[in-house]
Design a protein around this motif. Sequence first.
Motif, PDB file in Angstrom:
ATOM      1  N   THR A 293      38.008  37.939  89.420  1.00 43.58           N
ATOM      2  CA  THR A 293      38.853  39.113  89.661  1.00 43.58           C
ATOM      3  C   THR A 293      38.529  40.184  88.625  1.00 43.58           C
ATOM      4  O   THR A 293      38.157  39.870  87.490  1.00 43.58           O
ATOM      5  CB  THR A 293      40.345  38.766  89.596  1.00 43.58           C
ATOM      6  OG1 THR A 293      40.648  38.228  88.312  1.00 43.58           O
ATOM      7  CG2 THR A 293      40.714  37.783  90.682  1.00 43.58           C
ATOM      8  N   ASN A 370      38.675  50.512  94.849  1.00 42.97           N
ATOM      9  CA  ASN A 370      38.539  49.503  93.803  1.00 42.97           C
ATOM     10  C   ASN A 370      38.084  48.164  94.375  1.00 42.97           C
ATOM     11  O   ASN A 370      38.680  47.649  95.328  1.00 42.97           O
ATOM     12  CB  ASN A 370      39.877  49.296  93.088  1.00 42.97           C
ATOM     13  CG  ASN A 370      40.134  50.353  92.044  1.00 42.97           C
ATOM     14  OD1 ASN A 370      39.213  50.981  91.543  1.00 42.97           O
ATOM     15  ND2 ASN A 370      41.396  50.558  91.721  1.00 42.97           N
ATOM     16  N   ARG A 372      38.458  44.606  93.760  1.00 40.91           N
ATOM     17  CA  ARG A 372      39.433  43.851  92.978  1.00 40.91           C
ATOM     18  C   ARG A 372      38.994  42.430  92.676  1.00 40.91           C
ATOM     19  O   ARG A 372      39.503  41.812  91.751  1.00 40.91           O
ATOM     20  CB  ARG A 372      40.779  43.821  93.710  1.00 40.91           C
ATOM     21  CG  ARG A 372      41.319  45.193  94.089  1.00 40.91           C
ATOM     22  CD  ARG A 372      41.636  46.022  92.864  1.00 40.91           C
ATOM     23  NE  ARG A 372      42.711  45.454  92.086  1.00 40.91           N
ATOM     24  CZ  ARG A 372      44.004  45.672  92.344  1.00 40.91           C
ATOM     25  NH1 ARG A 372      44.368  46.437  93.338  1.00 40.91           N
ATOM     26  NH2 ARG A 372      44.927  45.123  91.577  1.00 40.91           N
ATOM     27  N   ASP A 386      41.083  47.075  97.480  1.00 40.77           N
ATOM     28  CA  ASP A 386      42.387  47.674  97.793  1.00 40.77           C
ATOM     29  C   ASP A 386      42.414  48.041  99.272  1.00 40.77           C
ATOM     30  O   ASP A 386      41.408  48.461  99.848  1.00 40.77           O
ATOM     31  CB  ASP A 386      42.616  48.941  96.959  1.00 40.77           C
ATOM     32  CG  ASP A 386      42.957  48.626  95.515  1.00 40.77           C
ATOM     33  OD1 ASP A 386      43.557  47.563  95.276  1.00 40.77           O
ATOM     34  OD2 ASP A 386      42.621  49.432  94.631  1.00 40.77           O
TER      35      ASP A 386
END
Length: 604
Positions: A293, A370, A372, A386
């Motif tokens: 992550t 983004n 993630r 996202d």
Amino acid sequence: MGISIWVFSVISAATLFVSCSSALTPDGFALLELKSGFNDTRNSLENWKDSDESPCSWTGVSCNPQDQRVVSINLPYMQLGGIISPSIGKLSRLQRLALHQNSLHGIIPNEITNCTELRAMYLRANFLQGGIPPNLGNLTFLTILDLSSNTLKGPIPSSISRLTRLRSLNLSTNFFSGEIPDIGVLSRFGVETFTGNLDLCGRQIRKPCRSSMGFPVVLPHAETDDESDPPKRSSRLIKGILIGAMSTMALAFIVIFVFLWIWMLSKKERTVKKYTEVKKQKDPSETSKKLITFHGDLPYSSTELIEKLESLDEEDIVGSGGFGTVYRMVMNDLGTFAVKKIDRSREGSDRVFEREVEILGSVKHINLVNLRGYCRLPSSRLLIYDYLTLGSLDDLLHERAQEDGLLNWNARLRIALGSARGLAYLHHDCSPKIVHRDIKSSNILLNDKLEPRVSDFGLAKLLVDEDAHVTTVVAGTFGYLAPEYLQNGRATEKSDVYSFGVLLLELVTGKRPTDPIFVKRGLNVVGWMNTVLKENRLEDVIDKRCTDVDEDSVEALLEIAARCTDANPEDRPAMNQVAQLLEQEVMSPSSGIDYYDDSHSDYC
């Protein structure tokens, strides 16, 4: 003799009057002091001279036409180094300060709070340090404040809550810490305003604040004078007993808590290790699972994330493209993400792939989607992004045309500017730089405020070839591709610029570059535009659904598009220049666009 003295006096007075009338204004001297703090490596401020009567014609400076006071400093993308001089506070009539996308360091001077008429402050993407001036709340006219992508730290001043006119706030990607004040205007802003500050907590980012012992912070109410009684002997004895008992209980509780905390931590580490450790086998890609992550703010355990990823099926599919299938993943708390599933048939080294993914995961900008997280399963590779509620620009512009009014002219201009900023960030601020290779309307995603995010950046390189620029297979979409890229397969920043120019034409015309109206004439959208403009048929270029079009901004936008799609790559502007052109020539006061809101979508 008396006449000579009189003549001499008249000449001296005239000379003094001329010299005084030609002296630079106080605002001009303040700007020169500001310039002295800058490191102007490109000599962009070469025409800031003390020999001038007025600074109003200087680069990046605008004045009030009535009193010639400086109201705007607009110097983005100028490669300015150095510091912001405290002399900025002498510009008491300043309304707009735009120094974003430079290399400024040092602190934000407290004197900036003397600019009490300031309405918009853009300082994003510099290297500013220190904290936010505590008296920033004195700037009561402030409507836009963008301090994102710096190295600012410390708490967020509660004085910001007094800025009742503030409608755009971006403090993301810094090192702010502590609790976000949940009062006044600060209570209206959400996660996007504060993302990328790992040590912040508060309701706005759905992260509870905790004490050093790990307990939720609860502040005791102060006892008032009316409530306090004169001390009595018996009450002191009772208090002593209570304090002793409570101290004993607290000590016991702390011991139990520490024991449980250590036990839970070791259990959590065992659980995470189960899912994130790469098994040392001959062919780990077939047998192991791995989860990475990015940005450190996914509030889910590895177990929960992998379970959700493994449970995705056809009902969750929201789209597909050249790089894989896209799923909508909804967590138990209703948090929503987009997951791009890349088929394992696109074979390649997991180690190389994961190294490149980690580079992409480190990229953060408000106009980029983004990345993630990344998950490797035996049958697929999964990229977690996202989720943006309005989908793609392509969908909104072409498939949902019945939603008239949503994509008005102002909205299209903001989408153009935000997309340019995101792409400029990839080209000029990332290390290593990233060439997108597939700029198109379906790769521009929109949130519920119509703020654009460039998606799929880096994937063409990731899934086609390990070389930084040259591919044997052309990655991209017909109609957007630069002619030299089609010929030699070499993707460069300038081929991205060409694709962006086509995107601008798509925003103006409301037509895809492969629209039948172009194909029937044997032209592409670039050739069609040139033909129509030569015939002075500007009305045929503009999307008929746009009823609020301003012709000056249309002409400025088409001129930028023409420069972007020049047949010679060397004659095309760089993307940071394109963003600057859009800011200065399209998003200007004369274009009818909100002068102080032209960076509303840029949160980085």
